[in-house]
Design an enzyme around this catalytic site. Sequence first.
Site, PDB file in Angstrom:
ATOM      1  N   LYS A   1      -9.996  10.743   3.023  1.00  0.00           N
ATOM      2  CA  LYS A   1      -9.506   9.475   2.529  1.00  0.00           C
ATOM      3  C   LYS A   1      -9.819   8.309   3.615  1.00  0.00           C
ATOM      4  O   LYS A   1      -9.192   8.215   4.655  1.00  0.00           O
ATOM      5  CB  LYS A   1      -8.111   9.439   2.042  1.00  0.00           C
ATOM      6  CG  LYS A   1      -7.938   7.687   1.429  1.00  0.00           C
ATOM      7  CD  LYS A   1      -6.473   7.645   0.820  1.00  0.00           C
ATOM      8  CE  LYS A   1      -6.370   6.374   0.080  1.00  0.00           C
ATOM      9  NZ  LYS A   1      -5.033   6.037  -0.330  1.00  0.00           N
TER      10      LYS A   1
ATOM     11  N   GLU B   1     -10.262  17.727   8.315  1.00  0.00           N
ATOM     12  CA  GLU B   1      -8.945  17.348   7.398  1.00  0.00           C
ATOM     13  C   GLU B   1      -8.947  18.037   6.028  1.00  0.00           C
ATOM     14  O   GLU B   1      -7.896  18.601   5.765  1.00  0.00           O
ATOM     15  CB  GLU B   1      -9.113  15.820   6.755  1.00  0.00           C
ATOM     16  CG  GLU B   1      -8.726  14.783   7.941  1.00  0.00           C
ATOM     17  CD  GLU B   1      -7.332  14.512   8.040  1.00  0.00           C
ATOM     18  OE1 GLU B   1      -6.599  15.402   7.346  1.00  0.00           O
ATOM     19  OE2 GLU B   1      -6.817  13.513   8.988  1.00  0.00           O
TER      20      GLU B   1
ATOM     21  N   LYS C   1     -12.880  10.290  -0.667  1.00  0.00           N
ATOM     22  CA  LYS C   1     -12.637   8.895  -1.308  1.00  0.00           C
ATOM     23  C   LYS C   1     -13.108   7.888  -0.305  1.00  0.00           C
ATOM     24  O   LYS C   1     -12.546   8.212   0.850  1.00  0.00           O
ATOM     25  CB  LYS C   1     -11.251   8.944  -1.743  1.00  0.00           C
ATOM     26  CG  LYS C   1     -10.804   7.392  -2.155  1.00  0.00           C
ATOM     27  CD  LYS C   1      -9.568   7.388  -2.500  1.00  0.00           C
ATOM     28  CE  LYS C   1      -9.057   6.109  -2.848  1.00  0.00           C
ATOM     29  NZ  LYS C   1      -7.560   5.880  -2.607  1.00  0.00           N
TER      30      LYS C   1
HETATM   31  C1  PBG Z   1      -2.790   4.534  -2.902  1.00  0.00           C
HETATM   32  C2  PBG Z   1      -4.008   4.418  -3.439  1.00  0.00           C
HETATM   33  C3  PBG Z   1      -5.186   3.591  -3.092  1.00  0.00           C
HETATM   34  C4  PBG Z   1      -6.268   3.990  -3.980  1.00  0.00           C
HETATM   35  C5  PBG Z   1      -5.723   5.038  -4.775  1.00  0.00           C
HETATM   36  N1  PBG Z   1      -4.530   5.380  -4.030  1.00  0.00           N
HETATM   37  C6  PBG Z   1      -5.025   2.329  -2.454  1.00  0.00           C
HETATM   38  C7  PBG Z   1      -5.171   2.389  -0.962  1.00  0.00           C
HETATM   39  O1  PBG Z   1      -5.005   3.587  -0.086  1.00  0.00           O
HETATM   40  O2  PBG Z   1      -4.997   1.285  -0.094  1.00  0.00           O
HETATM   41  C8  PBG Z   1      -7.513   3.176  -4.119  1.00  0.00           C
HETATM   42  C9  PBG Z   1      -7.886   3.343  -5.366  1.00  0.00           C
HETATM   43  C10 PBG Z   1      -9.252   2.505  -5.642  1.00  0.00           C
HETATM   44  O3  PBG Z   1      -9.771   1.573  -4.917  1.00  0.00           O
HETATM   45  O4  PBG Z   1      -9.846   2.392  -6.696  1.00  0.00           O
HETATM   46  N2  PBG Z   1      -2.605   4.763  -1.393  1.00  0.00           N
END
Ligand code: PBG
Length: 326
Positions: A194, A232, A247
Amino acid sequence: MNNRTRSRRLRDNEKIRNLVRETSVNTSSLIYPIFIQEGKNIKEEIPSMEGQYRYSLDQLPFRLEELAIKGVQNIMLFGIPDHKDEIGSGAFHEEGIIQKTLLQSKETHPELFYIADLCMCEYTSHGHCGILKNGKVDNDTTLEYLEKIAVSQAEAGADMIAPSDMMDFRIGRIRDELDKRGFQNLPIMAYSAKYASSFYDPFRAAADSAPACGNRKSYQMDFHNRKEAIKEILQDISEGADIIMVKPALSYLDIIREAANEIHVPLAAYSVSGEYAMIKGASGAGYIDEDRIVAETTISIFRAGADILLTYYAEKIIDLIHKGWI
Ligand code: PBG
């Protein structure tokens, strides 16, 4: 010149093009994210994500009904609590918004598969994904809270837990805690690679979860890095992740492909809010054709190697599957 291998033979007409299509998409591989907030009678459009709404619990069943009829099978739940505090207690409260959502939805729509996003940023007053100590997110203290959240989501009936916090060792710790409490069969989908991404901005406006100070770069990944993503991912698998995730999706197709070549567990990709908002914005302005762009970008993610896609476009993608476009 060898003129026996004419590539255009296989492109000559639609029937043969369909015959040799390499990539397709199944409805069952899509996950639709949905935002639930405290309150009554709320169906509020999210300004940064046109066509996406926040629902209060009394309105949610109507939406789930629509989704189920359309053929959406998997739902990712994001909660927007009324009350935020330093330790994000709304994330693990028995009557927290996600816990209530799970209890209710398993009752009203048991045919759907419910995935609980496990993070603290929507629940903390400072908007960070963990517990702060001396102004920094403290990894090991946060782990204790992540365990609590996982157990409370499991007890409320989640079908799968999806930790998105990016703390070190969280998958192993959550796995052990779930096992200890009798949830050995509850799968974990880890947000493994992520990245700290500007593509999340529309989501943060939707979930009111932007960090009040600083950014998430001390726990989410640096987008300059590729090898680190594989590290990771392998670490999360070794700690017990059943499904791993990359992601965002569109700017990270290289990471998706590399992960697909490297690993032997199901691979999910999250096409995030910023990707959705860009397509909405440009198609709304008439610069691109929304349906065609969604078809092409969706296929690109599966072609890169994803097995599962989280997307705000799930319903449209199902329409495109039925139309034979993808
Ligand atoms: C929670 C989370 C986020 C997203 C999914 N889970 C936001 C972030 O990490 O700031 C983003 C999902 C999206 O942008 O559609 N941490």
